[in-house]
Design an enzyme around this catalytic site. Structure first.
Site, PDB file in Angstrom:
ATOM      1  N   GLU A   1       9.806   5.969  -3.456  1.00  0.00           N
ATOM      2  CA  GLU A   1      10.821   5.218  -2.773  1.00  0.00           C
ATOM      3  C   GLU A   1      11.235   5.549  -1.325  1.00  0.00           C
ATOM      4  O   GLU A   1      11.490   4.668  -0.548  1.00  0.00           O
ATOM      5  CB  GLU A   1      12.275   5.316  -3.739  1.00  0.00           C
ATOM      6  CG  GLU A   1      12.096   4.425  -4.938  1.00  0.00           C
ATOM      7  CD  GLU A   1      11.468   5.555  -6.043  1.00  0.00           C
ATOM      8  OE1 GLU A   1      10.662   6.384  -5.855  1.00  0.00           O
ATOM      9  OE2 GLU A   1      11.646   4.996  -7.117  1.00  0.00           O
TER      10      GLU A   1
ATOM     11  N   GLU B   1      10.742   6.648 -13.797  1.00  0.00           N
ATOM     12  CA  GLU B   1      11.816   6.745 -14.300  1.00  0.00           C
ATOM     13  C   GLU B   1      11.991   6.331 -15.773  1.00  0.00           C
ATOM     14  O   GLU B   1      12.650   6.765 -16.576  1.00  0.00           O
ATOM     15  CB  GLU B   1      12.912   6.247 -13.382  1.00  0.00           C
ATOM     16  CG  GLU B   1      12.983   6.867 -11.934  1.00  0.00           C
ATOM     17  CD  GLU B   1      13.618   6.078 -10.969  1.00  0.00           C
ATOM     18  OE1 GLU B   1      13.424   4.745 -10.886  1.00  0.00           O
ATOM     19  OE2 GLU B   1      14.894   6.548 -10.634  1.00  0.00           O
TER      20      GLU B   1
HETATM   21  N1  T1G Z   1       6.873  -4.717  -6.046  1.00  0.00           N
HETATM   22  C1  T1G Z   1       6.448  -5.867  -6.100  1.00  0.00           C
HETATM   23  N2  T1G Z   1       5.134  -6.120  -5.562  1.00  0.00           N
HETATM   24  C2  T1G Z   1       4.322  -5.074  -5.760  1.00  0.00           C
HETATM   25  C3  T1G Z   1       4.638  -3.654  -5.713  1.00  0.00           C
HETATM   26  C4  T1G Z   1       6.124  -3.558  -6.184  1.00  0.00           C
HETATM   27  N3  T1G Z   1       6.740  -2.390  -6.559  1.00  0.00           N
HETATM   28  N4  T1G Z   1       3.662  -2.885  -5.949  1.00  0.00           N
HETATM   29  C5  T1G Z   1       2.555  -3.571  -5.681  1.00  0.00           C
HETATM   30  N5  T1G Z   1       2.975  -4.899  -5.338  1.00  0.00           N
HETATM   31  C6  T1G Z   1       1.870  -6.132  -5.483  1.00  0.00           C
HETATM   32  C7  T1G Z   1       1.444  -5.982  -4.036  1.00  0.00           C
HETATM   33  O1  T1G Z   1       2.607  -6.820  -3.125  1.00  0.00           O
HETATM   34  C8  T1G Z   1       0.105  -6.740  -4.231  1.00  0.00           C
HETATM   35  O2  T1G Z   1       0.430  -8.086  -4.434  1.00  0.00           O
HETATM   36  C9  T1G Z   1      -0.431  -6.279  -5.622  1.00  0.00           C
HETATM   37  O3  T1G Z   1       0.870  -5.788  -6.204  1.00  0.00           O
HETATM   38  C10 T1G Z   1      -1.124  -5.157  -5.430  1.00  0.00           C
HETATM   39  O4  T1G Z   1      -0.719  -4.087  -4.509  1.00  0.00           O
HETATM   40  C11 T1G Z   1      14.654   1.705  -8.857  1.00  0.00           C
HETATM   41  C12 T1G Z   1      13.911   1.322  -6.354  1.00  0.00           C
HETATM   42  C13 T1G Z   1       0.933   0.338  -7.076  1.00  0.00           C
HETATM   43  C14 T1G Z   1      -0.342   1.989  -5.607  1.00  0.00           C
HETATM   44  O5  T1G Z   1       6.870   1.827  -3.934  1.00  0.00           O
HETATM   45  O6  T1G Z   1       2.146   1.677  -3.950  1.00  0.00           O
HETATM   46  O7  T1G Z   1      10.926   1.665  -8.203  1.00  0.00           O
HETATM   47  O8  T1G Z   1      -0.976  -9.035  -2.490  1.00  0.00           O
HETATM   48  O9  T1G Z   1      -2.436  -4.188  -2.675  1.00  0.00           O
HETATM   49  O10 T1G Z   1      -3.749  -0.783  -3.124  1.00  0.00           O
HETATM   50  O11 T1G Z   1      13.986   3.800  -8.509  1.00  0.00           O
HETATM   51  O12 T1G Z   1       1.077  -1.491  -4.709  1.00  0.00           O
HETATM   52  O13 T1G Z   1      -1.706  -8.741  -4.885  1.00  0.00           O
HETATM   53  O14 T1G Z   1       0.078 -10.354  -4.239  1.00  0.00           O
HETATM   54  O15 T1G Z   1      -0.839  -2.467  -2.968  1.00  0.00           O
HETATM   55  O16 T1G Z   1      -4.126  -0.977  -5.493  1.00  0.00           O
HETATM   56  C15 T1G Z   1       8.706   1.826  -5.852  1.00  0.00           C
HETATM   57  C16 T1G Z   1       4.516   0.175  -4.365  1.00  0.00           C
HETATM   58  C17 T1G Z   1       9.371   0.471  -5.960  1.00  0.00           C
HETATM   59  C18 T1G Z   1       4.913   1.183  -5.593  1.00  0.00           C
HETATM   60  C19 T1G Z   1      -1.115  -0.359  -5.956  1.00  0.00           C
HETATM   61  N6  T1G Z   1       7.218   1.592  -6.292  1.00  0.00           N
HETATM   62  N7  T1G Z   1       3.043  -0.269  -4.465  1.00  0.00           N
HETATM   63  O17 T1G Z   1      -2.050  -0.167  -4.873  1.00  0.00           O
HETATM   64  O18 T1G Z   1      -2.782  -2.650  -4.633  1.00  0.00           O
HETATM   65  S1  T1G Z   1      11.048   0.969  -5.698  1.00  0.00           S
HETATM   66  C20 T1G Z   1       6.547   1.522  -5.124  1.00  0.00           C
HETATM   67  C21 T1G Z   1       2.103   0.692  -4.282  1.00  0.00           C
HETATM   68  C22 T1G Z   1      11.876   1.525  -6.951  1.00  0.00           C
HETATM   69  C23 T1G Z   1      13.601   2.403  -8.659  1.00  0.00           C
HETATM   70  C24 T1G Z   1      13.142   2.032  -7.141  1.00  0.00           C
HETATM   71  C25 T1G Z   1       0.692   0.084  -4.636  1.00  0.00           C
HETATM   72  C26 T1G Z   1      -0.104   0.483  -5.874  1.00  0.00           C
HETATM   73  P1  T1G Z   1      -0.421  -8.946  -3.884  1.00  0.00           P
HETATM   74  P2  T1G Z   1      -1.648  -3.625  -3.677  1.00  0.00           P
HETATM   75  P3  T1G Z   1      -3.211  -1.231  -4.722  1.00  0.00           P
END
Ligand code: T1G
Length: 702
Positions: free
Chosen positions: A126, A106
């Site tokens: 999301e 975004e």
């Molecule tokens: N928020 C907080 N922590 C996150 C995070 C996030 N969005 N994404 C990853 N982490 C942390 C995860 O907990 C882990 O922490 C570390 O990063 C590595 O993640 C307003 C409302 C990016 C593809 O849904 O899909 O934006 O355990 O083990 O396998 O519109 O993480 O090491 O302490 O998964 O290489 C939208 C979610 C949010 C992406 C990487 N975004 N993340 O995968 O590593 S809502 C998501 C993922 C939003 C807006 C809206 C995956 C990854 P720790 P990992 P990975």
């Protein structure tokens, strides 16, 4: 503490660098620092353009999901900043790499130009959190890529490759080098060419999807338990039919409603629970981890073959061993057949199939395993046989090799000792089909060395499994809880609730499949053999009616789908209520003195199936078999078809209320009698109710 966002000037180009490890997630702190840095750029009138890029593994991968739980969560400040960036009179370029997701994409779409490294993947996931893009993604994406593409991306939550994003108009350039440099070069070109700025929000409203919105609404309506889907369609419809400002209002309203929804809270809980499950409480993150360069699998049957595919898929050479050439060939043929099926669905190319098959070699001698770093036994579920196999492996494996057993019910400590090196042994309980099911129960035996456990947990992630550590007990975490669930299903059947009603009640809660259909699919014979073995070992309640149904069906040769009849009669895979089964259940009830009832409600069925299951999960926590309630939730949602929109049995227990669960257990103890302790609230349940302590905060004190 260093700011997560810095601003520098290089020549006439400003650069904003975001560095908020591990994934540059957007948090209030990042928003504030971004605002400051952007103000810095706005204040330097001499600059011609701005590049926004990220340090580390990826461009912004989304908003910080933990931020949603805080009372001050509000994307409006971030959204206003995006509007300021878009309104800039000077070009702002997003330089992208890694996984550009959610709020990150975004941000990129609010910029005037987007350049991405070739390996970049982009998405708005999301919906997987029960949400929708809350920072104008539902309005900008359709304007850039079209309503149909936008709906497909947001409803699937899937990532797209940079090359597809380029074709769709989502990005403007794929660069071969680093994004930062490419972003600067792009800025120079835009300045020199005096290219008109393209503000996404000012682009023409997108046309509706080719076949309109009806199909999307119909599909979304089919899954009311996931309200985000229909909300996304409404937002894209607004992007097509209304002004940007009106669409923004629609998105804000829909986002706020979803944020408070139970489904989203459950999905957000599971997001972190799955990652938390990988953490071993008494293990430092730095435990020396071994590289697994080659894997050996003993047993080329269905499980062994499926397990082997996981490693071939991860490009790890794998030796498949069996006792005869015929068995080996059967195993390799089954693997090739599975790959061919994936290729037929377009999931794999012919080259990829050959590449994977090339990593698999067959062997008849254990010596072929001598150079494997990990050897997994996946032979028939028989203790004597598995002990012999583990001993054989222990004799040939190299000293540093890890030895794993795929047993689903047997004592891993016994097998570890049989291998002659218990510190190198643990359980890797794959779920059938092993190449498909995400869940892997990693069974930590009494002597398993910490680095062995840590190595296998990291390997699990590398092969795309969701791993949960279990201690050694019958059935580990999942099957031990499944046992009490199936026990009650059988008593309900003998009391007069027919299979359709028992299954319908479980499926109304959201289970992918009710207990009767599930057993008929997995094979009644498989379940019966376990029950018979355990009865022989004196491990079952002395109750003569205990699991009488599965034993009787096994006796009658009614194994389920595979024999055309089990709890149901089958026309192919279609279950048909079967009066013969009802007669069997009635006769069993009478012979075991179980009173028939005609007042069993769906609510009773749900309570009797799931409250003992939750009670057993609390025993599992109290005994230290599972580390955390979230681990149990991951087991059941990733491996047993428990609905993810309810967060898992332990998260659901908290929503129901532990006091209510305890009260209902006592109610059924009065109703059914508690001679065998089926209804006795576990000690942890009693303690949590008495202290009103939240289950979600429970952690085992040594
Ligand atoms: N928020 C907080 N922590 C996150 C995070 C996030 N969005 N994404 C990853 N982490 C942390 C995860 O907990 C882990 O922490 C570390 O990063 C590595 O993640 C307003 C409302 C990016 C593809 O849904 O899909 O934006 O355990 O083990 O396998 O519109 O993480 O090491 O302490 O998964 O290489 C939208 C979610 C949010 C992406 C990487 N975004 N993340 O995968 O590593 S809502 C998501 C993922 C939003 C807006 C809206 C995956 C990854 P720790 P990992 P990975």
């Amino acid at each position: 503490m260093n700011s997560p966002v810095t601003f520098v000037q290089e020549g006439s180009i400003g650069l904003i660098r975001i560095d908020n490890r591990p994934v540059n997630a957007i948090s209030p702190r990042v928003v504030a620092a971004l605002e400051e840095s952007f103000a810095e750029f706005e204040g330097r009138g001499s600059l011609d353009a701005l590049v926004i890029y990220c340090a580390g593994r990826t461009f912004v991968a989304g908003a910080d999901i933990s931020w949603f739980e805080s009372s001050d969560f509000n994307p409006q400040a971030y959204n206003r900043l995006l509007a300021r960036i878009e309104a800039s009179e000077r070009p702002v370029i997003a330089a992208l790499h890694g996984t550009v997701l959610g709020a990150g994409l975004e941000l990129a779409m609010a910029c005037h130009w987007r350049v991405a490294e070739r390996a970049t993947r982009l998405g708005l996931p999301e919906v997987k959190l029960g949400l929708l893009p809350g920072s104008l993604g539902t309005q900008r994406l359709p304007r850039l890529a079209g309503a149909g593409t936008a709906l497909d991306m947001m409803l699937s939550g899937a990532m797209v490759a940079a090359t597809k994003a380029l074709r769709d108009g989502l990005i403007d350039e794929v660069c071969e080098g680093e994004a930062r440099a490419a972003g600067k070069a792009c800025a120079q070109r835009l300045v020199e060419s005096r290219a008109a700025l393209r503000r996404t929000s000012a682009l023409a409203a997108p046309s509706p999807p080719v076949d309109g919105f009806a199909r999307y609404f119909t599909e979304a309506g089919g899954k009311p338990q996931y309200p985000a889907r229909a909300a996304i369609v409404r937002c894209v419809e607004a992007a097509v039919e209304r002004t940007f400002a009106e669409g923004e209002q629609v998105e804000a309203r829909e986002f706020a409603a979803l944020l408070g929804s139970t489904a989203s809270k459950c999905l957000r809980h599971l997001f972190f629970a799955e990652r938390e499950a990988a953490r071993i409480p008494d293990l430092s993150e730095s435990s020396a981890l071994r590289a697994i360069g080659k894997v050996g699998i003993v047993g080329a049957g269905t499980m062994g073959g499926g397990i082997a595919m996981n490693f071939a898929n991860a490009n790890i050479p794998t030796v498949l061993l069996d006792t005869t050439e015929a068995a080996l060939q059967r195993g390799l043929d089954l693997i090739r057949k599975n790959y061919a099926a994936s290729a037929a669905k377009g999931k794999l190319t012919a080259e990829q199939v050959e590449q994977r098959m090339g990593l698999l070699t067959g062997a008849l001698e254990y010596t072929a395993l001598a150079d494997c770093d990990l050897i997994i036994e996946a032979v028939f579920e028989d203790l004597e046989l598995k002990m012999q196999v583990c001993a054989q492996i222990g004799r040939v494996a190299k000293p540093a090799a890890i030895i794993a057993t795929n047993t689903s019910t047997l004592d891993v400590n016994l097998l570890a000792r049989a291998a002659g090196r218990p510190e190198r042994v643990l359980g890797m309980h794959f779920f059938s089909p092993a190449n498909v099911m995400r869940l892997l129960e990693v069974v930590r035996a009494d002597d398993t060395a910490p680095e062995v456990l840590a190595t296998v947990m990291r390997l699990a992630k590398a092969i795309g499994k969701t791993a949960v550590v279990s201690g050694v007990c019958f059935g580990f975490i999942g099957n031990r809880m499944l046992e009490v669930y199936l026990r009650e299903a059988e008593f309900l059947l003998m009391e007069g609730a027919d299979p359709e009603r028992v299954d319908a009640a479980a499926e109304s809660l959201g289970m992918a499949m009710g207990p009767c259909r599930m057993l008929d699919m997995a094979g009644v014979d498989v379940g019966a053999k376990v029950v018979i073995e355990r009865a022989k070992a004196g491990e079952l309640p002395a109750d003569p009616g205990y699991r009488a149904v599965v034993r009787k069906l096994f006796e009658l040769g009614r194994y389920g789908q595979k024999t055309g009849a089990g709890h149901y009669r089958y026309d192919g895979r279609t279950p048909i209520p079967d009066p013969e089964f009802s007669a069997v259940a009635r006769a069993l009830g009478e012979s075991h003195g179980i009173a028939r009832r005609d007042d069993i409600t769906g609510e009773e069925i749900v309570e009797r199936l799931f409250y003992p299951l939750i009670n057993e999960g609390l025993r599992i926590l109290d005994e230290g078999i599972a580390y955390r309630p979230g681990d149990i939730d991951v087991v059941w949602t990733a491996g047993y078809g428990f609905p993810d929109h309810r967060g898992g049995p332990m998260f659901m227990a908290e929503q129901i209320g532990l006091a209510k669960i305890a009260e209902r257990l006592r109610h059924y103890a009065d109703l059914r009698g508690d001679a065998f302790g089926y209804w006795t609230p576990s000690s942890l349940l009693t303690r949590l109710v008495e202290t009103r302590a939240p289950l979600s905060k429970w952690a085992r004190t040594a």
